[in-house]
Motif scaffolding. Structure first.
Motif, short mmCIF file in Angstrom:
data_model
loop_
_atom_site.label_atom_id
_atom_site.label_comp_id
_atom_site.label_asym_id
_atom_site.label_seq_id
_atom_site.Cartn_x
_atom_site.Cartn_y
_atom_site.Cartn_z
N LEU A 1 0.82 -1.28 -0.23
CA LEU A 1 0.02 0.09 0.02
C LEU A 1 0.88 1.23 0.09
O LEU A 1 0.47 2.40 -0.67
CB LEU A 1 -1.01 -0.07 1.11
CG LEU A 1 -2.14 -0.86 1.23
CD1 LEU A 1 -3.01 -0.94 2.52
CD2 LEU A 1 -3.04 -0.42 0.17
N LYS A 2 2.06 1.43 0.94
CA LYS A 2 2.77 2.43 0.84
C LYS A 2 3.52 2.79 -0.53
O LYS A 2 3.46 3.92 -1.03
CB LYS A 2 3.97 2.13 1.87
CG LYS A 2 3.75 2.59 3.31
CD LYS A 2 4.75 2.39 3.99
CE LYS A 2 4.67 2.65 5.59
NZ LYS A 2 6.01 2.70 6.17
N LYS B 1 3.00 5.90 -2.93
CA LYS B 1 4.25 6.46 -3.36
C LYS B 1 4.18 6.80 -5.06
O LYS B 1 4.66 7.89 -5.46
CB LYS B 1 5.52 5.95 -2.93
CG LYS B 1 6.87 6.65 -3.01
CD LYS B 1 7.85 6.08 -2.45
CE LYS B 1 9.06 6.83 -2.60
NZ LYS B 1 10.19 5.98 -1.91
N GLU B 2 3.89 5.55 -5.45
CA GLU B 2 3.80 5.58 -7.11
C GLU B 2 2.66 6.80 -7.35
O GLU B 2 2.98 7.37 -8.58
CB GLU B 2 3.55 4.24 -7.61
CG GLU B 2 4.68 3.22 -7.65
CD GLU B 2 4.28 1.92 -8.09
OE1 GLU B 2 3.21 1.84 -8.75
OE2 GLU B 2 4.98 1.14 -8.12
N VAL B 3 1.70 6.68 -6.71
CA VAL B 3 0.39 7.58 -7.23
C VAL B 3 0.92 8.95 -6.87
O VAL B 3 0.78 9.91 -7.85
CB VAL B 3 -0.77 7.36 -6.63
CG1 VAL B 3 -1.72 8.58 -6.48
CG2 VAL B 3 -1.50 6.01 -6.97
N GLY C 1 1.34 11.77 -9.82
CA GLY C 1 0.58 12.95 -9.81
C GLY C 1 1.73 14.37 -9.90
O GLY C 1 1.46 15.19 -10.55
N ALA C 2 2.85 14.03 -9.21
CA ALA C 2 3.76 15.29 -9.34
C ALA C 2 4.39 15.18 -10.47
O ALA C 2 4.62 16.33 -11.18
CB ALA C 2 5.05 14.84 -8.36
N LYS C 3 4.69 14.17 -11.44
CA LYS C 3 5.18 14.17 -12.77
C LYS C 3 4.27 14.93 -13.81
O LYS C 3 4.43 15.55 -14.67
CB LYS C 3 5.52 12.63 -13.38
CG LYS C 3 6.12 12.54 -14.61
CD LYS C 3 6.55 11.16 -14.95
CE LYS C 3 7.19 11.20 -16.29
NZ LYS C 3 7.44 9.76 -16.85
N ARG C 4 3.00 14.30 -13.66
CA ARG C 4 1.92 15.05 -14.29
C ARG C 4 1.85 16.56 -14.13
O ARG C 4 1.52 17.42 -14.95
CB ARG C 4 0.49 14.56 -13.95
CG ARG C 4 -0.61 14.56 -14.99
CD ARG C 4 -1.66 13.86 -14.89
NE ARG C 4 -1.65 12.44 -14.44
CZ ARG C 4 -1.95 11.89 -13.36
NH1 ARG C 4 -2.55 12.60 -12.22
NH2 ARG C 4 -1.68 10.51 -12.98
N GLU C 5 1.83 16.86 -12.82
CA GLU C 5 1.89 18.50 -12.50
C GLU C 5 3.09 19.21 -13.14
O GLU C 5 2.97 20.22 -13.69
CB GLU C 5 1.86 18.43 -11.02
CG GLU C 5 1.50 19.78 -10.39
CD GLU C 5 1.48 19.74 -8.77
OE1 GLU C 5 2.26 20.65 -8.31
OE2 GLU C 5 0.51 19.07 -8.41
N GLN C 6 4.26 18.49 -12.95
CA GLN C 6 5.55 18.98 -13.57
C GLN C 6 5.20 19.29 -15.14
O GLN C 6 5.74 20.15 -15.98
CB GLN C 6 6.42 18.38 -13.29
CG GLN C 6 7.82 18.74 -13.80
CD GLN C 6 8.91 17.98 -13.29
OE1 GLN C 6 9.17 16.83 -12.67
NE2 GLN C 6 10.61 18.46 -13.43
N ASP C 7 4.79 18.21 -15.84
CA ASP C 7 4.47 18.13 -17.15
C ASP C 7 3.65 19.54 -17.58
O ASP C 7 3.69 20.24 -18.57
CB ASP C 7 3.88 17.02 -17.79
CG ASP C 7 4.78 15.77 -17.66
OD1 ASP C 7 6.06 16.22 -17.81
OD2 ASP C 7 4.73 14.82 -17.82
N VAL C 8 2.35 19.72 -16.75
CA VAL C 8 1.46 20.85 -17.16
C VAL C 8 2.21 22.07 -17.03
O VAL C 8 2.17 23.06 -17.76
CB VAL C 8 0.33 20.70 -16.24
CG1 VAL C 8 -0.60 21.78 -16.24
CG2 VAL C 8 -0.59 19.35 -16.85
N ARG C 9 2.89 22.12 -15.84
CA ARG C 9 3.68 23.54 -15.65
C ARG C 9 4.45 23.65 -16.89
O ARG C 9 4.86 24.69 -17.37
CB ARG C 9 4.55 23.37 -14.48
CG ARG C 9 5.04 24.56 -13.78
CD ARG C 9 5.78 24.59 -12.47
NE ARG C 9 5.15 24.00 -11.59
CZ ARG C 9 5.72 22.66 -10.94
NH1 ARG C 9 7.07 22.27 -11.49
NH2 ARG C 9 5.26 21.89 -10.07
#
Length: 134
Positions: free
Chosen positions: A52-53, A57-59, A63-71
């Motif tokens: 679960l951890k 962590k993967e999620v 999410g951080a990668k997607r956010e960085q791509d959008v930025r």
């Protein structure tokens, strides 16, 4: 002594006369079975918590990668808009300069003269005469 040691005499078997071994019932009370936890069960629970951890962590990483791509995409679009805005030609106002006076020249005009064309044979003859005269 060696002779005594060398002589061997078998004795009568005592086991045949004795009564066979009988199991005596135990005087101790029967042990009570309490709740027990197998190590494999505990390990399975720990592994499930770990999975679960890792999944969380993967999620988070996704999410951080997607956010960085959008930025990054938004910054690229802003940069392109800034470059297009800078590339637009803007007219400059005409500057006022002092008037230019045209003065007539003091030199005389050049008189045109016609070129002296000669045929190919005379050119060679002229070249030979000039070459020989030197």
């Amino acid at each position: 002594e060696q002779k005594k040691a060398a002589q061997f005499k078998a004795t009568e078997p005592k086991v045949l006369d004795k009564a066979p071994f009988m199991v005596k019932p135990s005087d101790k009370p029967l042990s009570e079975i309490s709740n027990f936890v197998l190590h494999s069960d505990r390990r399975a629970e720990e592994r499930e918590a770990f999975d679960l951890k890792v999944k969380q962590k993967e999620v988070d990483m996704e999410g951080a990668k997607r956010e960085q791509d959008v930025r990054r995409k938004r910054e690229e679009e802003e940069e392109i808009a800034r470059m297009r805005k800078a590339a637009v030609h803007k007219a400059q106002p005409i500057r006022n300069y002092k008037a230019v006076e045209v003065k007539p020249s003091a030199k005389p005009l050049t008189l045109p003269s016609s070129p002296k064309f000669q045929s190919g044979t005379t050119n060679k003859a002229m070249a030979n005469t000039t070459y020989n005269s030197q």
